[in-house]
Design a protein around this motif. Sequence first.
Motif, PDB file in Angstrom:
ATOM      1  N   LEU A   1       0.963  -1.258   0.033  1.00 47.85           N
ATOM      2  CA  LEU A   1      -0.086  -0.144  -0.086  1.00 47.85           C
ATOM      3  C   LEU A   1       0.884   1.176  -0.209  1.00 47.85           C
ATOM      4  CD1 LEU A   1      -2.723  -1.173   2.529  1.00 47.85           C
ATOM      5  CD2 LEU A   1      -2.976  -0.915   0.058  1.00 47.85           C
ATOM      6  N   ASP A   2       1.960   1.181   0.720  1.00 51.85           N
ATOM      7  CA  ASP A   2       2.790   2.331   0.735  1.00 51.85           C
ATOM      8  C   ASP A   2       3.393   2.471  -0.744  1.00 51.85           C
ATOM      9  OD1 ASP A   2       4.682   4.258   2.238  1.00 51.85           O
ATOM     10  OD2 ASP A   2       6.336   3.070   1.373  1.00 51.85           O
ATOM     11  N   PHE A   3       3.864   1.322  -1.282  1.00 52.12           N
ATOM     12  CA  PHE A   3       4.350   1.700  -2.765  1.00 52.12           C
ATOM     13  C   PHE A   3       3.389   2.437  -3.632  1.00 52.12           C
ATOM     14  CE2 PHE A   3       4.209  -0.028  -7.113  1.00 52.12           C
ATOM     15  CZ  PHE A   3       5.468   0.762  -7.541  1.00 52.12           C
ATOM     16  N   LEU A   4       2.084   1.868  -3.492  1.00 54.18           N
ATOM     17  CA  LEU A   4       0.987   2.307  -4.213  1.00 54.18           C
ATOM     18  C   LEU A   4       0.790   3.786  -4.027  1.00 54.18           C
ATOM     19  CD1 LEU A   4      -1.621  -0.618  -4.331  1.00 54.18           C
ATOM     20  CD2 LEU A   4       0.011   0.226  -6.321  1.00 54.18           C
ATOM     21  N   SER A   5       0.803   4.245  -2.707  1.00 54.78           N
ATOM     22  CA  SER A   5       0.400   5.617  -2.546  1.00 54.78           C
ATOM     23  C   SER A   5       1.439   6.494  -3.232  1.00 54.78           C
ATOM     24  CB  SER A   5       0.300   5.742  -0.956  1.00 54.78           C
ATOM     25  OG  SER A   5       1.647   5.521  -0.102  1.00 54.78           O
TER      26      SER A   5
ATOM     27  N   ASP B   1       0.200  -1.964 -12.900  1.00 57.99           N
ATOM     28  CA  ASP B   1       0.597  -1.486 -11.284  1.00 57.99           C
ATOM     29  C   ASP B   1       1.241  -2.730 -10.482  1.00 57.99           C
ATOM     30  OD1 ASP B   1      -0.698   1.137 -11.736  1.00 57.99           O
ATOM     31  OD2 ASP B   1      -2.650   0.228 -11.511  1.00 57.99           O
ATOM     32  N   MET B   2       0.767  -4.022 -10.644  1.00 61.72           N
ATOM     33  CA  MET B   2       1.284  -4.797 -10.060  1.00 61.72           C
ATOM     34  C   MET B   2       2.667  -5.495 -10.528  1.00 61.72           C
ATOM     35  SD  MET B   2      -0.950  -5.650  -7.841  1.00 61.72           S
ATOM     36  CE  MET B   2      -0.138  -7.277  -7.191  1.00 61.72           C
ATOM     37  N   ARG B   3       2.953  -5.148 -11.530  1.00 63.10           N
ATOM     38  CA  ARG B   3       4.167  -5.418 -12.208  1.00 63.10           C
ATOM     39  C   ARG B   3       5.269  -4.459 -11.612  1.00 63.10           C
ATOM     40  NH1 ARG B   3       1.554  -7.208 -17.058  1.00 63.10           N
ATOM     41  NH2 ARG B   3       1.971  -5.309 -17.821  1.00 63.10           N
ATOM     42  N   ALA B   4       4.710  -3.138 -11.417  1.00 62.83           N
ATOM     43  CA  ALA B   4       5.527  -2.135 -11.173  1.00 62.83           C
ATOM     44  C   ALA B   4       6.058  -2.379  -9.729  1.00 62.83           C
ATOM     45  CB  ALA B   4       4.797  -0.609 -11.295  1.00 62.83           C
ATOM     46  N   TRP B   5       5.132  -2.876  -9.154  1.00 69.69           N
ATOM     47  CA  TRP B   5       5.270  -3.191  -7.303  1.00 69.69           C
ATOM     48  C   TRP B   5       6.358  -4.373  -7.438  1.00 69.69           C
ATOM     49  CZ3 TRP B   5       3.411  -7.684  -4.935  1.00 69.69           C
ATOM     50  CH2 TRP B   5       3.801  -7.708  -3.371  1.00 69.69           C
ATOM     51  N   MET B   6       6.163  -5.285  -8.161  1.00 68.93           N
ATOM     52  CA  MET B   6       7.062  -6.347  -8.052  1.00 68.93           C
ATOM     53  C   MET B   6       8.390  -6.066  -8.535  1.00 68.93           C
ATOM     54  SD  MET B   6       4.387  -9.395  -9.263  1.00 68.93           S
ATOM     55  CE  MET B   6       5.264 -10.635  -8.658  1.00 68.93           C
ATOM     56  N   ALA B   7       8.559  -5.120  -9.544  1.00 66.50           N
ATOM     57  CA  ALA B   7       9.827  -4.721 -10.078  1.00 66.50           C
ATOM     58  C   ALA B   7      10.314  -3.986  -9.041  1.00 66.50           C
ATOM     59  CB  ALA B   7       9.752  -3.935 -11.306  1.00 66.50           C
ATOM     60  N   HIS B   8       9.829  -3.093  -8.433  1.00 69.27           N
ATOM     61  CA  HIS B   8      10.245  -2.218  -7.227  1.00 69.27           C
ATOM     62  C   HIS B   8      10.818  -3.160  -5.931  1.00 69.27           C
ATOM     63  CE1 HIS B   8      10.218   0.897  -4.076  1.00 69.27           C
ATOM     64  NE2 HIS B   8       9.799   0.019  -3.265  1.00 69.27           N
ATOM     65  N   GLU B   9      10.115  -4.150  -5.766  1.00 70.48           N
ATOM     66  CA  GLU B   9      10.476  -5.200  -4.599  1.00 70.48           C
ATOM     67  C   GLU B   9      11.875  -5.728  -4.942  1.00 70.48           C
ATOM     68  OE1 GLU B   9       9.294  -5.331  -1.411  1.00 70.48           O
ATOM     69  OE2 GLU B   9       8.131  -3.814  -2.009  1.00 70.48           O
ATOM     70  N   ARG B  10      11.990  -6.269  -6.258  1.00 70.07           N
ATOM     71  CA  ARG B  10      13.212  -6.959  -6.718  1.00 70.07           C
ATOM     72  C   ARG B  10      14.230  -5.936  -6.624  1.00 70.07           C
ATOM     73  NH1 ARG B  10      12.230 -12.091  -8.468  1.00 70.07           N
ATOM     74  NH2 ARG B  10      14.393 -12.257  -8.225  1.00 70.07           N
ATOM     75  N   ALA B  11      14.212  -4.870  -7.015  1.00 67.86           N
ATOM     76  CA  ALA B  11      15.199  -3.715  -7.203  1.00 67.86           C
ATOM     77  C   ALA B  11      15.422  -3.483  -5.672  1.00 67.86           C
ATOM     78  CB  ALA B  11      14.828  -2.298  -7.683  1.00 67.86           C
ATOM     79  N   ARG B  12      14.621  -3.603  -4.628  1.00 68.85           N
ATOM     80  CA  ARG B  12      15.105  -3.438  -3.269  1.00 68.85           C
ATOM     81  C   ARG B  12      15.982  -4.820  -2.925  1.00 68.85           C
ATOM     82  NH1 ARG B  12      11.064  -3.664   0.051  1.00 68.85           N
ATOM     83  NH2 ARG B  12      12.210  -2.606   1.637  1.00 68.85           N
ATOM     84  N   GLY B  13      16.135  -5.546  -3.449  1.00 66.59           N
ATOM     85  CA  GLY B  13      16.676  -6.614  -3.300  1.00 66.59           C
ATOM     86  C   GLY B  13      15.854  -8.025  -2.553  1.00 66.59           C
ATOM     87  N   CYS B  14      14.529  -7.913  -2.842  1.00 65.09           N
ATOM     88  CA  CYS B  14      13.498  -9.045  -2.382  1.00 65.09           C
ATOM     89  C   CYS B  14      13.957 -10.122  -3.176  1.00 65.09           C
ATOM     90  CB  CYS B  14      12.209  -8.321  -2.488  1.00 65.09           C
ATOM     91  SG  CYS B  14      11.007  -9.379  -1.607  1.00 65.09           S
TER      92      CYS B  14
END
Length: 309
Positions: free
Chosen positions: A42-46, A65-78
């Motif tokens: 939710l924080d990413f979406l906001s 939107d979902m792909r953008a969130w997952m890409a964001h998480e992977r970029a953070r090292g998840c």
Amino acid sequence: MALALSPALRDALARWLAQLAGVDGAAANTVTAYRSDVAGWLDFLSRHEGDTLGSARLAKLTQRDMRAWMAHERARGCVARSLARKLSAVKRFTRWLADREGFDPSAVLAARSPKFQRKLPRPLSEDAARDVIDQMASLPRQDWIAARDAAIATVLYGCGLRISEALGLTGADSPLPEILNIRGKGGKERIVPTLPVARAAVARYVALCPHPIAEAPGSALFRGHRGGPLNPRLVARAMERARLGLGLPATATPHAMRHSFATHLLAAGGDLRAIQELLGHASLSTTQAYTAVDTARLMYIYEKAHPRA
């Protein structure tokens, strides 16, 4: 985490978490993990939207939107395993919210979980499991603590309990009955038979324990040095001392005794469905991991007996 959420969405998240804990019986650690996972999403979406996030926006989420969130998480090292867990929590919350708000959650539910290699359980051999119990019984200086540690290891291996389940036993479970009613993950109850060797180990510990277990049936069965409930970290330390003394790998943890219970039972011809019930697994696929362990063991034996040229 200060989330830019509408009051209605903030309330919905709180009610969902309360339902997980109160109605679904989710463990406190599970609720904490779900809160963190969904709050991060939710924080990413906001931030992605640059505005306060509400239920109406969640109803309009797209695959992009979902792909953008997952890409964001992977970029953070998840890693893939952690991202799959986060996505599972997000889907569960979205499905719950959609049922109440009346919107189509397909975009979220259709998001594909990243593939990852599931880790196989790392059981001990039958001899190593017995050696661990013997070692734990011989290391402590006080006889009652040695008996306690041996009893816990015997219950983990002989009944296939989780460490939290073993330490959740109370004085009312003494003497250990032939059948235990165990409340496991998610409040799910199961029936577990106890072996004579487990009953004998617990009886010896109770006889030596200086704290009045029989007089306090609602208190913990396994006690710490001062009489309070035994901390699981102390069990882990006792197991660590035992494995170091035996030269066993770092995977020889208290939970490995539960893995050993399941693997050895399967190797002896145990039915997979029955083992699932004994372990309290919600899904048979979780129990099926032990078939892969058994197959790997057989292949190792085969290759040793028939080395390739």
